[in-house]
Write a protein that holds these residues in place. Sequence first.
Motif, PDB file in Angstrom:
ATOM      1  N   PRO A 217       0.183  -0.950   0.122  1.00 26.90           N
ATOM      2  CA  PRO A 217      -0.263  -0.154  -0.058  1.00 26.90           C
ATOM      3  C   PRO A 217       1.285   1.117  -0.056  1.00 26.90           C
ATOM      4  O   PRO A 217       2.095   1.535   0.664  1.00 26.90           O
ATOM      5  CB  PRO A 217      -0.970   0.064   1.251  1.00 26.90           C
ATOM      6  N   ALA A 218       0.367   2.087  -0.422  1.00 23.71           N
ATOM      7  CA  ALA A 218       0.820   2.867  -0.970  1.00 23.71           C
ATOM      8  C   ALA A 218       1.689   4.134   0.318  1.00 23.71           C
ATOM      9  O   ALA A 218       3.054   4.963   0.383  1.00 23.71           O
ATOM     10  CB  ALA A 218       0.370   4.472  -1.958  1.00 23.71           C
ATOM     11  N   ARG A 219       0.935   4.693   1.376  1.00 26.83           N
ATOM     12  CA  ARG A 219       1.386   5.203   2.615  1.00 26.83           C
ATOM     13  C   ARG A 219       2.564   3.892   3.477  1.00 26.83           C
ATOM     14  O   ARG A 219       2.500   4.120   4.261  1.00 26.83           O
ATOM     15  CB  ARG A 219      -0.050   4.877   3.503  1.00 26.83           C
ATOM     16  N   LEU A 220       2.564   2.497   2.651  1.00 34.09           N
ATOM     17  CA  LEU A 220       3.518   1.385   4.003  1.00 34.09           C
ATOM     18  C   LEU A 220       5.023   1.694   3.243  1.00 34.09           C
ATOM     19  O   LEU A 220       5.834   0.988   3.328  1.00 34.09           O
ATOM     20  CB  LEU A 220       3.128   0.797   4.228  1.00 34.09           C
TER      21      LEU A 220
ATOM     22  N   ARG B 215       8.825  10.845  -0.242  1.00 35.85           N
ATOM     23  CA  ARG B 215       8.073  10.756   1.260  1.00 35.85           C
ATOM     24  C   ARG B 215       7.884   9.011   1.247  1.00 35.85           C
ATOM     25  O   ARG B 215       8.598   8.531   2.172  1.00 35.85           O
ATOM     26  CB  ARG B 215       6.261  10.025   0.786  1.00 35.85           C
ATOM     27  N   ASP B 216       8.683   7.992   0.200  1.00 36.73           N
ATOM     28  CA  ASP B 216       9.198   6.721   0.987  1.00 36.73           C
ATOM     29  C   ASP B 216      10.120   6.802   1.130  1.00 36.73           C
ATOM     30  O   ASP B 216      10.520   5.669   2.015  1.00 36.73           O
ATOM     31  CB  ASP B 216       8.909   6.041  -1.482  1.00 36.73           C
ATOM     32  N   ALA B 217      11.381   7.687   0.477  1.00 38.17           N
ATOM     33  CA  ALA B 217      12.294   7.611   1.062  1.00 38.17           C
ATOM     34  C   ALA B 217      12.535   8.191   2.897  1.00 38.17           C
ATOM     35  O   ALA B 217      13.249   7.558   3.350  1.00 38.17           O
ATOM     36  CB  ALA B 217      13.653   8.668  -0.394  1.00 38.17           C
ATOM     37  N   ALA B 218      11.139   9.079   3.153  1.00 41.62           N
ATOM     38  CA  ALA B 218      11.688   9.514   4.272  1.00 41.62           C
ATOM     39  C   ALA B 218      10.895   8.059   4.850  1.00 41.62           C
ATOM     40  O   ALA B 218      11.680   8.078   5.889  1.00 41.62           O
ATOM     41  CB  ALA B 218      10.526  10.640   4.458  1.00 41.62           C
ATOM     42  N   ARG B 219      10.133   8.014   5.032  1.00 45.52           N
ATOM     43  CA  ARG B 219       9.510   6.046   5.107  1.00 45.52           C
ATOM     44  C   ARG B 219      10.870   5.174   5.237  1.00 45.52           C
ATOM     45  O   ARG B 219      10.483   4.536   6.470  1.00 45.52           O
ATOM     46  CB  ARG B 219       8.341   5.687   4.724  1.00 45.52           C
ATOM     47  N   THR B 220      11.715   5.276   4.157  1.00 44.23           N
ATOM     48  CA  THR B 220      12.249   3.710   4.831  1.00 44.23           C
ATOM     49  C   THR B 220      13.781   4.633   6.015  1.00 44.23           C
ATOM     50  O   THR B 220      13.747   3.366   6.864  1.00 44.23           O
ATOM     51  CB  THR B 220      13.262   4.091   3.098  1.00 44.23           C
TER      52      THR B 220
ATOM     53  N   ALA C  78      12.838   6.656   7.961  1.00 40.89           N
ATOM     54  CA  ALA C  78      12.270   7.077   9.563  1.00 40.89           C
ATOM     55  C   ALA C  78      11.928   5.444   9.833  1.00 40.89           C
ATOM     56  O   ALA C  78      12.749   4.686  11.371  1.00 40.89           O
ATOM     57  CB  ALA C  78      11.050   7.258   9.360  1.00 40.89           C
ATOM     58  N   ALA C  79      12.250   4.760   9.081  1.00 43.42           N
ATOM     59  CA  ALA C  79      12.205   2.517   9.400  1.00 43.42           C
ATOM     60  C   ALA C  79      13.414   2.193   9.961  1.00 43.42           C
ATOM     61  O   ALA C  79      13.616   1.161  11.485  1.00 43.42           O
ATOM     62  CB  ALA C  79      11.574   1.933   8.346  1.00 43.42           C
ATOM     63  N   PHE C  80      14.076   2.508   8.961  1.00 41.60           N
ATOM     64  CA  PHE C  80      15.448   2.074   9.909  1.00 41.60           C
ATOM     65  C   PHE C  80      15.864   2.857  10.837  1.00 41.60           C
ATOM     66  O   PHE C  80      16.744   2.075  11.813  1.00 41.60           O
ATOM     67  CB  PHE C  80      16.013   2.737   8.649  1.00 41.60           C
ATOM     68  N   LEU C  81      15.625   3.349  10.956  1.00 41.64           N
ATOM     69  CA  LEU C  81      16.380   4.709  12.384  1.00 41.64           C
ATOM     70  C   LEU C  81      15.600   3.711  13.343  1.00 41.64           C
ATOM     71  O   LEU C  81      15.900   3.571  14.332  1.00 41.64           O
ATOM     72  CB  LEU C  81      15.826   5.920  12.655  1.00 41.64           C
ATOM     73  N   ALA C  82      14.034   4.038  13.114  1.00 45.90           N
ATOM     74  CA  ALA C  82      13.331   3.259  14.283  1.00 45.90           C
ATOM     75  C   ALA C  82      13.709   1.447  14.678  1.00 45.90           C
ATOM     76  O   ALA C  82      13.763   1.714  15.910  1.00 45.90           O
ATOM     77  CB  ALA C  82      11.791   2.873  13.678  1.00 45.90           C
ATOM     78  N   CYS C  83      14.026   0.975  13.426  1.00 47.96           N
ATOM     79  CA  CYS C  83      14.630  -0.640  13.562  1.00 47.96           C
ATOM     80  C   CYS C  83      15.810   0.052  15.048  1.00 47.96           C
ATOM     81  O   CYS C  83      16.117  -1.289  15.815  1.00 47.96           O
ATOM     82  CB  CYS C  83      15.362  -1.629  12.602  1.00 47.96           C
ATOM     83  N   GLY C  84      16.798   0.272  14.170  1.00 44.79           N
ATOM     84  CA  GLY C  84      18.063   0.849  15.301  1.00 44.79           C
ATOM     85  C   GLY C  84      17.923   0.989  16.591  1.00 44.79           C
ATOM     86  O   GLY C  84      18.202   0.383  17.402  1.00 44.79           O
ATOM     87  N   VAL C  85      16.815   2.011  17.006  1.00 48.42           N
ATOM     88  CA  VAL C  85      16.468   2.416  17.975  1.00 48.42           C
ATOM     89  C   VAL C  85      16.059   1.031  19.260  1.00 48.42           C
ATOM     90  O   VAL C  85      16.091   0.949  20.331  1.00 48.42           O
ATOM     91  CB  VAL C  85      15.445   3.812  17.827  1.00 48.42           C
ATOM     92  N   VAL C  86      14.879   0.579  18.345  1.00 43.62           N
ATOM     93  CA  VAL C  86      14.763  -1.422  19.162  1.00 43.62           C
ATOM     94  C   VAL C  86      15.412  -1.691  19.383  1.00 43.62           C
ATOM     95  O   VAL C  86      15.775  -2.425  20.680  1.00 43.62           O
ATOM     96  CB  VAL C  86      13.780  -1.592  18.482  1.00 43.62           C
ATOM     97  N   GLY C  87      16.474  -1.772  18.427  1.00 42.44           N
ATOM     98  CA  GLY C  87      17.687  -2.427  18.653  1.00 42.44           C
ATOM     99  C   GLY C  87      18.788  -1.855  20.081  1.00 42.44           C
ATOM    100  O   GLY C  87      19.408  -3.070  20.399  1.00 42.44           O
TER     101      GLY C  87
END
Length: 534
Positions: A155-158, A187-192, A194-203
């Motif tokens: 989906p576009a929003r993901l 927006r896709d680049a920004a989500r990428t 953001a997701a990468f950094l979020a996963c890093g923060v979880v780690g």
Amino acid sequence: MRDRRVLALWSLFSLLAAGSAGLVTLRPDRLSDLHIYRGALLHLHAGRPLYDFVADNGGPFTYPPFAALVLWPVAAVAEGVVQAVWLAATCLAVVAIAVPVGRVLAQPGPRRQLVVPVVACALMLSAPVQSNLRFGQVSVFIVLLALLDATGAVPARLRGVLVGVAAAIKLTPLLFVVYFVAVGRYRDAARTVAAFLACGVVGLAVLPAESLTYWTEAVRETSRIGNLASLGNQSMHGMLLRLGVDPAALPGLWAALVAVLCGVALLRARHLAGAGRPGHAAVLVGCATVAASPVSWTHHQIWPVLAAMLLVGGVGVARRVAGAVLLVTMVFSLGVLLAPVSTRPGVQFLLENARALGVATLCLAGFGGVAVAATRVRRRATPVRAGLRVATTAVAALAFFAVQPLPAGADPTFKAYALSDTTNPRYFFVCRDAASCAAYDSGAPVTFGVRTEPTKVRVNGVVSPLVARLEYHSAPGGPPRRIPLLEAHPGSRVFSFRSATMTHGRLVAYAADGQPVATYAEELAAAFASAPPG
């Protein structure tokens, strides 16, 4: 009738998948990378540092801490269960990859129903997928996530999230961020990101010490991954290492080469996306990640297989021939398959680096470049004449490499054996004890024997007391390789090494004062020509 053909193709895929998985389970080293993942997590569960773990086969855990969290379940159940589930998941991932590729190759309808299982079968037969099965690797899942995201199958929003998660497990998909920006998918680049950094923060939150170790130390230690000069590493970095590039010049040369390849590939991908071919664009960017990464083992190289199938499924003789050649390269080990030809040093170097060269060519030519060439061929020549042109060019290139010596210092199979290897009769075959070595010694400075194998030559011999140093030159102008003189038996010194070929080799013995006392070049070539197989 078409339904039967579709059923037959999926049945064939099922047989290939079951057979491949079954053969993997018979190997003593089956799913060795999965064994490393599981061992590292058990090591971590026991309260020990993740990046201090070394498996019994010498392999460490090389992924970011977030990958350890994703892989956490593999340590929770019996290893046999994990292996079975992993093999099944890998086969399902192959099917999942085949679906978007089939959509690119065929319009909705009966033809697509045939194309998807054909793509799945070709993928299953390829060396990268077989390597993923054999080692229990995550690479196939990384490709799946990036492909689904980059082709807009989510989906576009993901869109962008899957690439970010994939990059948090294995860093190479980060190149897709640049691609998203290049094609205006901000927006896709920004989500990428953001997701990468979020996963890093979880780690970081769950594994703070491991995160600090990885991002400050382990991420830069590519040598932990293995011998980067080995033939399995078909990245540009690996090929430059095999070329014998000076270590001081290597980083700059590699960076410049990667910048050119990625820059051109991204420009071509942007053109493809603008022309309504996002699938081709995504695969081309994926190929650029293979070329650019410091390490691209066989299991990383799924993207070039997809590129080959897109070329084969295209239009124009040149395009299809290029795709077929690339597909054969990605299915077979050309250095082994064409061993009778590849004993010529130039040909051997070409074949052993065929995947790296193919990916580099694809990055530079792109699907668009090949398509343009194909269009011109259709306009100006018949398919027969076009095929003759392609064949003539290929033969001319092969003939050129056949008469060339290896680039100076380039001998990807060279290895000199140590004292700990002297008990192996495959490496030390001319004599096995003090008496037989004394009997074998002819009194010359160096007395040696040669044995050939499909992709290498082994030289084993003894030296007289006159010899203080022994060196081997792989090619004219190349730097010397020091050959250890081993006191394996009382009263004798032996040596052994392997090389790609002896055609251009030169063995030089030196006295204690540094003066050469004997040179063996024609003797090596003659021994190589008449040597028995090992």
